[in-house]
Every structure is written in C-alpha cells, then in structure tokens.
Design a protein around this motif. Structure first.
Motif, PDB file in Angstrom:
ATOM      1  N   PRO A 156      -0.525 -10.419  -1.445  1.00 44.57           N
ATOM      2  CA  PRO A 156      -1.487  -9.812  -2.095  1.00 44.57           C
ATOM      3  C   PRO A 156      -2.822 -10.382  -2.078  1.00 44.57           C
ATOM      4  N   ASP A 157      -3.090 -11.415  -1.398  1.00 42.25           N
ATOM      5  CA  ASP A 157      -4.265 -12.054  -0.983  1.00 42.25           C
ATOM      6  C   ASP A 157      -4.786 -11.579   0.184  1.00 42.25           C
ATOM      7  N   SER A 158      -3.931 -10.812   1.222  1.00 45.81           N
ATOM      8  CA  SER A 158      -4.325 -10.659   2.495  1.00 45.81           C
ATOM      9  C   SER A 158      -5.369  -9.590   2.570  1.00 45.81           C
ATOM     10  N   ASP A 159      -6.297  -9.648   3.570  1.00 48.31           N
ATOM     11  CA  ASP A 159      -7.235  -8.611   3.886  1.00 48.31           C
ATOM     12  C   ASP A 159      -6.708  -7.401   4.116  1.00 48.31           C
ATOM     13  N   PHE A 160      -5.297  -7.328   4.781  1.00 48.32           N
ATOM     14  CA  PHE A 160      -4.958  -5.944   5.103  1.00 48.32           C
ATOM     15  C   PHE A 160      -4.628  -5.138   3.711  1.00 48.32           C
ATOM     16  N   TYR A 161      -4.168  -5.884   2.797  1.00 48.17           N
ATOM     17  CA  TYR A 161      -3.683  -5.170   1.640  1.00 48.17           C
ATOM     18  C   TYR A 161      -4.850  -5.057   0.713  1.00 48.17           C
ATOM     19  N   LEU A 162      -5.867  -5.964   0.674  1.00 51.72           N
ATOM     20  CA  LEU A 162      -6.867  -5.739  -0.225  1.00 51.72           C
ATOM     21  C   LEU A 162      -7.851  -4.712   0.519  1.00 51.72           C
ATOM     22  N   GLY A 163      -7.933  -4.750   1.704  1.00 53.46           N
ATOM     23  CA  GLY A 163      -8.806  -3.811   2.539  1.00 53.46           C
ATOM     24  C   GLY A 163      -8.474  -2.389   2.270  1.00 53.46           C
ATOM     25  N   ALA A 164      -7.126  -1.998   2.115  1.00 54.46           N
ATOM     26  CA  ALA A 164      -6.706  -0.594   1.678  1.00 54.46           C
ATOM     27  C   ALA A 164      -6.890  -0.253   0.512  1.00 54.46           C
ATOM     28  N   ILE A 165      -7.000  -1.191  -0.558  1.00 53.84           N
ATOM     29  CA  ILE A 165      -7.484  -0.983  -1.986  1.00 53.84           C
ATOM     30  C   ILE A 165      -9.046  -0.634  -1.919  1.00 53.84           C
ATOM     31  N   GLU A 166      -9.624  -1.569  -1.256  1.00 57.85           N
ATOM     32  CA  GLU A 166     -11.219  -1.422  -1.337  1.00 57.85           C
ATOM     33  C   GLU A 166     -11.568  -0.033  -1.014  1.00 57.85           C
ATOM     34  N   ALA A 167     -10.939   0.319   0.268  1.00 62.25           N
ATOM     35  CA  ALA A 167     -11.537   1.588   0.788  1.00 62.25           C
ATOM     36  C   ALA A 167     -11.215   2.817   0.128  1.00 62.25           C
ATOM     37  N   CYS A 168      -9.785   2.846  -0.955  1.00 60.38           N
ATOM     38  CA  CYS A 168      -9.414   3.615  -1.723  1.00 60.38           C
ATOM     39  C   CYS A 168     -10.590   3.765  -2.862  1.00 60.38           C
ATOM     40  N   ASP A 169     -10.627   2.748  -3.521  1.00 57.32           N
ATOM     41  CA  ASP A 169     -11.570   2.431  -4.719  1.00 57.32           C
ATOM     42  C   ASP A 169     -13.014   3.024  -4.315  1.00 57.32           C
ATOM     43  N   MET A 170     -13.556   2.530  -3.187  1.00 55.19           N
ATOM     44  CA  MET A 170     -14.831   2.802  -2.854  1.00 55.19           C
ATOM     45  C   MET A 170     -15.064   4.473  -2.825  1.00 55.19           C
ATOM     46  N   HIS A 171     -13.905   5.167  -2.400  1.00 53.86           N
ATOM     47  CA  HIS A 171     -14.130   6.668  -2.466  1.00 53.86           C
ATOM     48  C   HIS A 171     -13.298   7.391  -3.113  1.00 53.86           C
ATOM     49  N   GLN A 172     -12.954   6.942  -4.424  1.00 55.94           N
ATOM     50  CA  GLN A 172     -12.047   7.474  -5.390  1.00 55.94           C
ATOM     51  C   GLN A 172     -10.819   8.196  -5.044  1.00 55.94           C
ATOM     52  N   ILE A 173     -10.102   7.589  -4.157  1.00 52.56           N
ATOM     53  CA  ILE A 173      -8.866   8.010  -3.440  1.00 52.56           C
ATOM     54  C   ILE A 173      -7.766   7.535  -4.517  1.00 52.56           C
ATOM     55  N   PRO A 174      -6.737   8.317  -4.963  1.00 48.72           N
ATOM     56  CA  PRO A 174      -5.789   7.829  -5.999  1.00 48.72           C
ATOM     57  C   PRO A 174      -4.627   7.000  -5.469  1.00 48.72           C
ATOM     58  N   TYR A 175      -4.194   6.135  -5.993  1.00 46.94           N
ATOM     59  CA  TYR A 175      -2.996   5.034  -5.266  1.00 46.94           C
ATOM     60  C   TYR A 175      -2.280   4.433  -6.324  1.00 46.94           C
ATOM     61  N   GLU A 176      -1.074   4.168  -5.861  1.00 46.99           N
ATOM     62  CA  GLU A 176      -0.437   2.954  -7.010  1.00 46.99           C
ATOM     63  C   GLU A 176      -0.149   1.611  -6.412  1.00 46.99           C
ATOM     64  N   ILE A 177      -0.027   0.630  -7.053  1.00 39.49           N
ATOM     65  CA  ILE A 177       0.224  -0.536  -6.720  1.00 39.49           C
ATOM     66  C   ILE A 177       1.817  -0.954  -6.930  1.00 39.49           C
ATOM     67  N   LEU A 178       2.443  -1.183  -6.091  1.00 38.32           N
ATOM     68  CA  LEU A 178       4.121  -1.356  -5.997  1.00 38.32           C
ATOM     69  C   LEU A 178       4.396  -3.033  -5.723  1.00 38.32           C
ATOM     70  N   GLY A 179       5.172  -3.512  -6.505  1.00 43.70           N
ATOM     71  CA  GLY A 179       5.568  -4.839  -6.350  1.00 43.70           C
ATOM     72  C   GLY A 179       6.840  -4.565  -5.175  1.00 43.70           C
ATOM     73  N   ASN A 180       7.343  -5.757  -4.625  1.00 42.33           N
ATOM     74  CA  ASN A 180       8.321  -5.471  -3.611  1.00 42.33           C
ATOM     75  C   ASN A 180       9.531  -4.785  -4.466  1.00 42.33           C
ATOM     76  N   THR A 181       9.968  -5.218  -5.652  1.00 46.82           N
ATOM     77  CA  THR A 181      11.123  -4.764  -6.038  1.00 46.82           C
ATOM     78  C   THR A 181      10.984  -3.219  -6.273  1.00 46.82           C
ATOM     79  N   GLU A 182       9.758  -3.054  -6.828  1.00 44.63           N
ATOM     80  CA  GLU A 182       9.554  -1.279  -7.127  1.00 44.63           C
ATOM     81  C   GLU A 182       9.357  -0.542  -5.705  1.00 44.63           C
ATOM     82  N   VAL A 183       8.658  -0.903  -4.620  1.00 43.17           N
ATOM     83  CA  VAL A 183       9.059  -0.082  -3.639  1.00 43.17           C
ATOM     84  C   VAL A 183      10.330  -0.017  -2.931  1.00 43.17           C
ATOM     85  N   ASN A 184      11.096  -1.220  -3.143  1.00 49.19           N
ATOM     86  CA  ASN A 184      12.483  -0.853  -2.589  1.00 49.19           C
ATOM     87  C   ASN A 184      13.306  -0.079  -3.502  1.00 49.19           C
TER      88      ASN A 184
END
Length: 376
Positions: A95-123
């Motif tokens: 959760p502190d990686s640039d890879f993960y945070l960069g994906a969130i930043e790109a979506c937030d900046m351009h109003q792209i909807p997304y969900e955050i899932l923990g490992n249990t939820e995604v599995n």
C-alpha cells in the motif's frame, strides 16, 4: 514531385495505425514492413495486450488511453471484428508502493471510478488470485485486453480499403532528406515522399541516430501455464493484472483464444539485445522466473507450461515514450521507446503520427514524450 504524401517505416502496432489514419485522411501513403504483417519478432504479438485506466506510469496517459478506447471501438466497427475484451483490471502492490499509489493518483486526477480491495477481498471475488497479506489492489472495471495481431491486421486492411499501399517483406536500407522531400531506399526499390513516419519498434535505433542512445531493446519472455481450475481463469472471472512484489513486477491475463494463463515479468532478465541477433530460445531460468511467481500468487494456474514466446521491450531511461518531429528535419517524425506499455495506445499514437506528418503538430498533449528531453 514525390511519389507519396507519406511513407511509414514499420507496420506493427503503431505503424499500422499511422498508415490507417493517414489513409483515412485522403493522403497517398506507403507502409513498409520488413517482416510479415503481423509477425512475432517485435513487440506486438502474444495474443493479448493490456488496456487500462490505472496508469501508474503517469497521469498524463489517461486522456490518451481514453481516446485510444474510442478509436479501438471505431476500428471494431470498421473492421467488423472484436478487438477489445473487457475483464476489469487489477493494479496491486504494497500500500505504500509507487506502483499502487500511482494507479490511484491517475484515476483520481481524471475522475476514473475504481475500488480498493484488500488481499482477502480480491481473493474472494476472483478465486484464481491468491494474494498474500500486505498486498492491496486497485480494481477498475473498464480494463481488459486487446487482440494485438487482429488489431494490426484490422488497421492495415481498413487502410488499404481507404487507398493505402502496404508492402511486407521489404527491408528499409536507409533514408535521407533531399530538399523538401525524403527518399527511402529498400532492398527492392527507392521511394520518395513529402513526409516520413518512423514507427520501427526495436529497430528504430538503427534508423534514427537521434533516438539510438535512448531507445534500447530488451529481451522479454511470456509463458502460458495450464490452470488446475480453468473456470477460474476465464475473462468473466479473472481480471488482467499488474503487481509489484518482492520478486519483481509481473503482469498476466486470463485464458483466451489459446489455452493457458498468460504471465510475464517486466524487464525479465534485463538483457539488452540487438533485435536482429536476439536469443529467442526459452531456457530453464526463463521458465522458473514465471513458474515461481505463478506458484506463489496464482497457485491454481501453475500447471504444465503450455507455450512460451519471446518479445522485445524498447526502453527509454524514464520508461516514457519518445514521440516528435526530428530537429532540423521537419519532414520526419518518429515514435519509439514504448518501454513495454505502449500497445494499448497504438490507435491514438497512429492519430498523433498522422497529425505530425500532416501538420507538424498535434492537439494531443505529448510534452511527456519530447525527443529532446534526454539531451544534455
């Protein structure tokens, strides 16, 4: 008078799109490809190429991929083919990686909807996944993959229907500016055009000295493994993914068109290569890099190795593209250095290259890709 309004060198992902857009605008265009169309020696093969809005590479890519989606869907209508398969996409990592945070930043900046899932939820939602603790995911429903070979063929066929001339199996030996025009020599003939577009992938460095130090080919390996539970790895049940882990950055795809769960590691063994002399054989260490990751994060897909392919990344120092008109040679534009994440943009890159050839500029924001950014 030149024989053509524009010549395009390289009719792969980017070049086929450039030929298509130039021809659709009524220009007399020639596309030159040294291999077959399509082929498996460059960067535009392997049955699937990811498309997504979760662009951790830089937020500036989001408007481009939005336009790319529009153009892919328009090409689907023109070619009467399915080119985009929607699965949803997952970008995952600590959760502190640039890879993960960069994906969130790109979506937030351009109003792209997304969900955050923990490992249990995604599995739980996607049982083919088995992410461990400490991995968070950005799930975006519009992601999926393109069918790259069919995309190239569709661009080329519709371009020919619009009047383009395309030659395969014809190798460019050199080019030079002569007055206001450009002359291109091949192993068959010599051609002239008012404008030259170079979209030669891993071979761009051999044709454009200006980009040679910065667009460096690298050997890449892809594998397809047999799932124990194939129903969990269909496009309906398995989103495409990219993940940053202690083992490296990996990406993968569901079963589609050919059997197997598809997996690759970005920058594989970091082997710089000459595309004309690359090792295209698959070795035990190539398989182990892919199998070891699959066994840990997607254990239900870690069956027999069904197929492998090599391909090529052409990397720039910052892993952003190189696109523009050559300095002091305004007749010539180049697109290179797509660094392993370019194919999704091919439809819009074709539009950009047509703009540059026709007008010397484009309305798309390509400041991130300036050719001169590495110059001292």
């Amino acid at each position: 008078m030149p024989g053509y309004d524009a010549i395009v060198i390289g009719v792969g992902g980017m070049g086929s799109a450039a030929v298509y857009h130039l021809a659709k605008r009524g220009l007399k265009v020639l596309g030159l490809e040294q291999f077959e169309i399509p082929h498996e020696l460059g960067s535009s093969h392997g049955h699937s190429r990811m498309i997504r809005y979760t662009l951790q590479e830089h937020p500036s890519y989001v408007p481009l991929v939005r336009r790319a989606y529009e153009l892919w869907h328009a090409l689907e209508q023109s070619a009467r083919e399915t080119l985009v398969v929607t699965t949803g996409s997952v970008r995952a990592g600590p959760p502190d990686s640039d890879f993960y945070l960069g994906a969130i930043e790109a979506c937030d900046m351009h109003q792209i909807p997304y969900e955050i899932l923990g490992n249990t939820e995604v599995n739980k939602r996607f049982p083919g996944y088995q992410f461990p603790d400490g991995i968070s995911s950005v799930y975006q429903a519009d992601g999926g993959f393109l069918l790259p070979e069919l995309c190239i063929v569709s661009h080329a066929q519709v371009a020919e229907e619009a009047g383009a001339e395309i030659h395969s199996g014809e190798t460019v030996l050199g080019w030079e500016v002569q007055g206001d025009d450009v002359q291109v020599r091949t192993n068959r003939d010599t051609y002239s055009a008012a404008r030259l577009v170079i979209t030669a992938g891993a071979w761009a460095a051999k044709l454009v000295p200006h980009v040679a130090p910065y667009a460096v080919p690298e050997r890449q390996v892809l594998g397809w493994f047999k799932p124990d539970r194939p129903e969990l790895f269909t496009p309906e049940n398995f989103p495409v993914f990219g993940i940053w882990t202690e083992e490296g950055r990996y990406y993968g795809f569901p079963n589609y068109s050919v059997p197997g769960f598809k997996i690759g590691r970005a920058h594989h063994l970091k082997q710089k290569v000459d595309p004309d002399d690359m090792d295209r054989e698959i070795h035990a260490d190539d398989e182990e890099i892919l199998r070891g990751f699959t066994s840990r994060y997607f254990p239900l897909a870690a069956g027999d190795l069904l197929d492998t392919k090599t391909c090529i990344y052409t990397n720039t120092p910052d892993e952003q593209f190189m696109i523009g008109v050559l300095p002091d040679q305004p007749q010539v534009s180049v697109a290179a250095g797509f660094s392993g994440h370019g194919f999704k943009f091919a439809s819009v890159i074709g539009e950009i290259m047509a703009d540059l050839a026709q007008n010397g500029e484009t309305s798309h924001n390509i400041d991130l890709f300036r050719l001169d950014r590495f110059d001292s």
